[in-house]
Write a protein that holds these residues in place. Sequence first.
Motif, PDB file in Angstrom:
ATOM      1  N   GLN A   1      11.721   2.614  -5.247  1.00 36.40           N
ATOM      2  CA  GLN A   1      12.189   1.740  -4.174  1.00 36.40           C
ATOM      3  C   GLN A   1      13.534   1.120  -4.556  1.00 36.40           C
ATOM      4  O   GLN A   1      14.437   1.021  -3.727  1.00 36.40           O
ATOM      5  CB  GLN A   1      11.168   0.640  -3.884  1.00 36.40           C
ATOM      6  CG  GLN A   1       9.887   1.143  -3.270  1.00 36.40           C
ATOM      7  CD  GLN A   1       8.916   0.025  -2.985  1.00 36.40           C
ATOM      8  OE1 GLN A   1       9.283  -0.994  -2.401  1.00 36.40           O
ATOM      9  NE2 GLN A   1       7.659   0.215  -3.376  1.00 36.40           N
TER      10      GLN A   1
ATOM     11  N   GLU B   1       0.812  -1.226   0.000  1.00 36.31           N
ATOM     12  CA  GLU B   1       0.000   0.000   0.000  1.00 36.31           C
ATOM     13  C   GLU B   1       0.845   1.277   0.000  1.00 36.31           C
ATOM     14  O   GLU B   1       0.313   2.376  -0.058  1.00 36.31           O
ATOM     15  CB  GLU B   1      -0.967   0.009   1.198  1.00 36.31           C
ATOM     16  CG  GLU B   1      -0.300   0.058   2.558  1.00 36.31           C
ATOM     17  CD  GLU B   1       0.109  -1.310   3.112  1.00 36.31           C
ATOM     18  OE1 GLU B   1       0.603  -1.335   4.240  1.00 36.31           O
ATOM     19  OE2 GLU B   1      -0.044  -2.333   2.429  1.00 36.31           O
ATOM     20  N   ALA B   2       2.162   1.144   0.028  1.00 33.59           N
ATOM     21  CA  ALA B   2       3.051   2.310   0.027  1.00 33.59           C
ATOM     22  C   ALA B   2       2.893   3.080  -1.292  1.00 33.59           C
ATOM     23  O   ALA B   2       2.769   2.474  -2.360  1.00 33.59           O
ATOM     24  CB  ALA B   2       4.497   1.888   0.214  1.00 33.59           C
ATOM     25  N   PRO B   3       2.928   4.414  -1.220  1.00 35.53           N
ATOM     26  CA  PRO B   3       2.730   5.214  -2.428  1.00 35.53           C
ATOM     27  C   PRO B   3       3.985   5.332  -3.304  1.00 35.53           C
ATOM     28  O   PRO B   3       3.942   5.981  -4.343  1.00 35.53           O
ATOM     29  CB  PRO B   3       2.333   6.586  -1.871  1.00 35.53           C
ATOM     30  CG  PRO B   3       3.044   6.654  -0.557  1.00 35.53           C
ATOM     31  CD  PRO B   3       3.030   5.244  -0.017  1.00 35.53           C
ATOM     32  N   ILE B   4       5.084   4.713  -2.913  1.00 37.49           N
ATOM     33  CA  ILE B   4       6.341   4.828  -3.645  1.00 37.49           C
ATOM     34  C   ILE B   4       6.411   3.732  -4.711  1.00 37.49           C
ATOM     35  O   ILE B   4       6.359   2.545  -4.374  1.00 37.49           O
ATOM     36  CB  ILE B   4       7.562   4.717  -2.689  1.00 37.49           C
ATOM     37  CG1 ILE B   4       7.420   5.671  -1.498  1.00 37.49           C
ATOM     38  CG2 ILE B   4       8.860   4.925  -3.439  1.00 37.49           C
ATOM     39  CD1 ILE B   4       7.400   7.134  -1.849  1.00 37.49           C
ATOM     40  N   PRO B   5       6.537   4.102  -5.992  1.00 38.29           N
ATOM     41  CA  PRO B   5       6.620   3.088  -7.054  1.00 38.29           C
ATOM     42  C   PRO B   5       7.857   2.195  -6.898  1.00 38.29           C
ATOM     43  O   PRO B   5       8.867   2.590  -6.307  1.00 38.29           O
ATOM     44  CB  PRO B   5       6.728   3.921  -8.342  1.00 38.29           C
ATOM     45  CG  PRO B   5       6.388   5.309  -7.971  1.00 38.29           C
ATOM     46  CD  PRO B   5       6.601   5.467  -6.513  1.00 38.29           C
TER      47      PRO B   5
ATOM     48  N   MET C   1       9.251  12.377   4.165  1.00 40.29           N
ATOM     49  CA  MET C   1       8.181  11.415   4.482  1.00 40.29           C
ATOM     50  C   MET C   1       7.904  11.396   5.988  1.00 40.29           C
ATOM     51  O   MET C   1       6.745  11.449   6.413  1.00 40.29           O
ATOM     52  CB  MET C   1       8.550  10.010   4.001  1.00 40.29           C
ATOM     53  CG  MET C   1       8.562   9.837   2.495  1.00 40.29           C
ATOM     54  SD  MET C   1       6.931   9.926   1.750  1.00 40.29           S
ATOM     55  CE  MET C   1       6.193   8.434   2.358  1.00 40.29           C
TER      56      MET C   1
ATOM     57  N   VAL D   1       4.752  13.827   5.891  1.00 33.90           N
ATOM     58  CA  VAL D   1       3.676  12.875   5.592  1.00 33.90           C
ATOM     59  C   VAL D   1       3.248  12.151   6.870  1.00 33.90           C
ATOM     60  O   VAL D   1       2.069  12.118   7.216  1.00 33.90           O
ATOM     61  CB  VAL D   1       4.118  11.871   4.499  1.00 33.90           C
ATOM     62  CG1 VAL D   1       3.051  10.811   4.266  1.00 33.90           C
ATOM     63  CG2 VAL D   1       4.437  12.604   3.201  1.00 33.90           C
TER      64      VAL D   1
END
Length: 150
Positions: free
Chosen positions: A58, A50-54, A95, A99
């Motif tokens: 990563q 579910e992390a928003p980082i593609p 982050m 965030v």
Amino acid sequence: MSKLKCFLQPLALPCCSSFVMLLLRLIVGLAFVQHGWGKIQNPFGWMPPEAPIPGFLQFLAALSEFGGGIALIVGLVTPIAMLGLAITMLVATSMHAFVMKDPFVTQSQGGTSFELPLVYLGIALLFMSLGAGKYSLDAKIFGTRSCDKT
């Protein structure tokens, strides 16, 4: 002299300062290798689904931590490796601070904060500006630069 070679040349520092830079490179480099080891095992998916980082970003973070840590330890292409780590630590700091709204330093056991990525960002900027020191592969391969050439 090419701009790239000049960029890769560490600043000519006294022996004592270069020795301290070597110790800092070894400590921080080992820490980054340790932080990046688990990530490099699954470089495109080390974050939760579910992390928003593609996945590609990563991968870049895993590569910058693990590969950048190795580069820092041996002092090879240090400013380039530190640019990758600085970007990774800037994202990690952002982050945590903006965030996740973590504090600068956590007061609770096991809590998260943005202190560590910000410290690592500062160290990466230090090595980007000064280079790896005279006890590095950068110095052996590219030579050193004096203060008046910076």
